[in-house]
Design an enzyme around this catalytic site. Structure first.
Site, PDB file in Angstrom:
ATOM      1  N   LYS A 113      -6.878 -19.650  44.399  1.00 23.80           N
ATOM      2  CA  LYS A 113      -7.174 -18.217  44.203  1.00 23.80           C
ATOM      3  C   LYS A 113      -8.278 -17.744  45.116  1.00 23.80           C
ATOM      4  O   LYS A 113      -8.271 -16.601  45.553  1.00 23.80           O
ATOM      5  CB  LYS A 113      -7.533 -17.951  42.744  1.00 23.80           C
ATOM      6  CG  LYS A 113      -6.388 -18.277  41.818  1.00 23.80           C
ATOM      7  CD  LYS A 113      -6.250 -17.305  40.686  1.00 23.80           C
ATOM      8  CE  LYS A 113      -4.905 -17.490  40.046  1.00 23.80           C
ATOM      9  NZ  LYS A 113      -4.924 -17.328  38.607  1.00 23.80           N
TER      10      LYS A 113
ATOM     11  N   LYS B  23       5.843 -11.729  36.594  1.00 24.77           N
ATOM     12  CA  LYS B  23       6.050 -10.282  36.720  1.00 24.77           C
ATOM     13  C   LYS B  23       5.824  -9.832  38.155  1.00 24.77           C
ATOM     14  O   LYS B  23       6.250  -8.774  38.554  1.00 24.77           O
ATOM     15  CB  LYS B  23       5.179  -9.504  35.744  1.00 24.77           C
ATOM     16  CG  LYS B  23       3.698  -9.793  35.883  1.00 24.77           C
ATOM     17  CD  LYS B  23       2.878  -8.610  36.264  1.00 24.77           C
ATOM     18  CE  LYS B  23       1.674  -9.123  36.995  1.00 24.77           C
ATOM     19  NZ  LYS B  23       0.574  -8.332  37.198  1.00 24.77           N
TER      20      LYS B  23
ATOM     21  N   LYS C 166       8.027 -19.790  40.206  1.00 25.89           N
ATOM     22  CA  LYS C 166       7.858 -19.565  38.771  1.00 25.89           C
ATOM     23  C   LYS C 166       8.309 -18.149  38.386  1.00 25.89           C
ATOM     24  O   LYS C 166       8.116 -17.215  39.164  1.00 25.89           O
ATOM     25  CB  LYS C 166       6.352 -19.705  38.475  1.00 25.89           C
ATOM     26  CG  LYS C 166       6.020 -20.269  37.125  1.00 25.89           C
ATOM     27  CD  LYS C 166       4.551 -20.616  37.079  1.00 25.89           C
ATOM     28  CE  LYS C 166       3.993 -20.285  35.724  1.00 25.89           C
ATOM     29  NZ  LYS C 166       2.620 -20.719  35.528  1.00 25.89           N
TER      30      LYS C 166
END
Ligand code: TRP
Length: 333
Positions: free
Chosen positions: A121, A204, A201
């Site tokens: 990240k 959204k 994966k």
């Protein structure tokens, strides 16, 4: 035979979910479905919407608010047994962030820098210290209720290992306050992949919205998405994640919802064509989502407010008890 459980022997389970957009089938079959099952067992459970964790991604205010509200409502509608389980959002208990500060003194900067999730990240968002200290807040979520078990996916193994180290160091310095929590993967912790890009994966933020099934998708839309799901040209319904990721994902969805083994799902469809199989999976998914969606639609604002108020009280009581012990142990009471 009646099973007697002494309160002192009762296990405590904690798990958290980030509010990130509309709840999808990946969230349900990866975590929430498992929580529903756990809630019918012998443990005392805390299921938390970890909105403070979501801040590390600097979400848009309105999006975050909507995600929190929807996630809370889905958790309530999911069928989690509220007699054994407390559902709440992290920011309603300031104790999480307070304990996190305390625990930060039992964790090395180098350990945080070595976390895989941080490394991933940090490169995409730039590096603010929230991303670095994220695992300490997670440790505090788990330890604040003295959880013994934490059902999470494998991507959280490292964070849990760190939580155990933090708890041990605290205990070694200030006395046995925290149980050392175990990671449990849960029988039905499926890791769903996108229907359109089965190597990624289900999420959204997927680049192809047809790859994600949302909890409130209509029957038509569910059928359409499954019919257009990416498979392969073999026409053999066999689980092989590496060579047949699409079909394997559909088998996993079918087996998880029906609570059967992968091999039993394969057997059931050994003579079927992909087309038939896709429709069978779509129907299974629709039947699974229907009661959740119905309960979601029936929940009134008053129902939700009552549940939220009651659950905050329960969670706060538990957290404050731990904080009191911690403060006494540290000499800051
Ligand atoms: N880090 C977890 C995730 O991204 C969410 C989370 C936060 C969590 N606190 C937790 C999970 C405590 C289990 C226990 O999925």
């Amino acid at each position: 035979m009646i099973k007697f459980i002494r309160i002192a022997d009762m296990k405590t389970v904690f798990s958290g979910i980030q509010p990130s957009g509309l709840v999808h089938l990946g969230n349900l079959l990866g975590a929430i479905n498992n929580w529903v099952k756990l809630s019918d067992g012998d443990s005392k459970n805390y299921f938390c919407i970890v909105d403070l964790h979501s801040l590390t991604g600097l979400p848009n205010k309105n999006d975050l608010k909507k995600s929190i509200d929807d996630t809370l409502k889905v958790l309530i509608a999911s069928g989690i047994n509220l007699e054994t389980s407390v559902i709440y959002k992290q920011s309603d208990l300031q104790e999480h962030a307070y304990l996190s500060w305390i625990l930060s003194n039992f964790c090395q900067v180098g350990e945080l820098q070595r976390m895989t999730q941080f490394k991933e990240k940090a490169s995409s968002f730039g590096t603010h210290s929230g991303l670095l200290t994220y695992p300490i807040l997670m440790a505090s979520d788990i330890l604040i209720h003295k959880a013994n078990e934490v059902p999470v996916g494998d991507d959280q193994t490292q964070h849990l290992e760190l939580t155990r180290n933090i708890a041990e160091r605290f205990n070694n310095n200030y006395g046995e306050i925290f149980p050392i929590p175990e990671k449990t993967s849960g029988k039905s912790g499926a890791r769903l992949m996108s229907l359109r890009h089965p190597e990624n994966k289900m999420s959204k933020s997927s680049d192809d919205i047809n790859g994600t099934i949302y909890f409130n998708d209509s029957k038509d839309s569910i059928l359409k998405k499954f019919k257009s799901s990416v498979t392969d040209s073999e026409n053999i319904i066999k689980y092989d994640q590496k060579n047949k990721p699409g079909i394997s994902n559909l088998i996993e969805i079918y087996a998880t919802i029906n609570d059967i083994k992968i091999s039993d799902a394969e057997k059931e469809f050994q003579n079927s064509q992909y087309g038939e199989f896709k429709i069978a999976v779509a129907e299974t998914v629709f039947d699974y989502l229907k009661p959740i969606k119905n309960r979601f639609d029936e929940l009134t604002t008053k129902d939700i407010d009552d549940i939220v108020d009651e659950n905050i009280k329960l969670a706060k009581n538990s957290a404050q008890e731990t904080i009191k012990e911690v403060e006494e142990a540290l000499g800051i009471c």
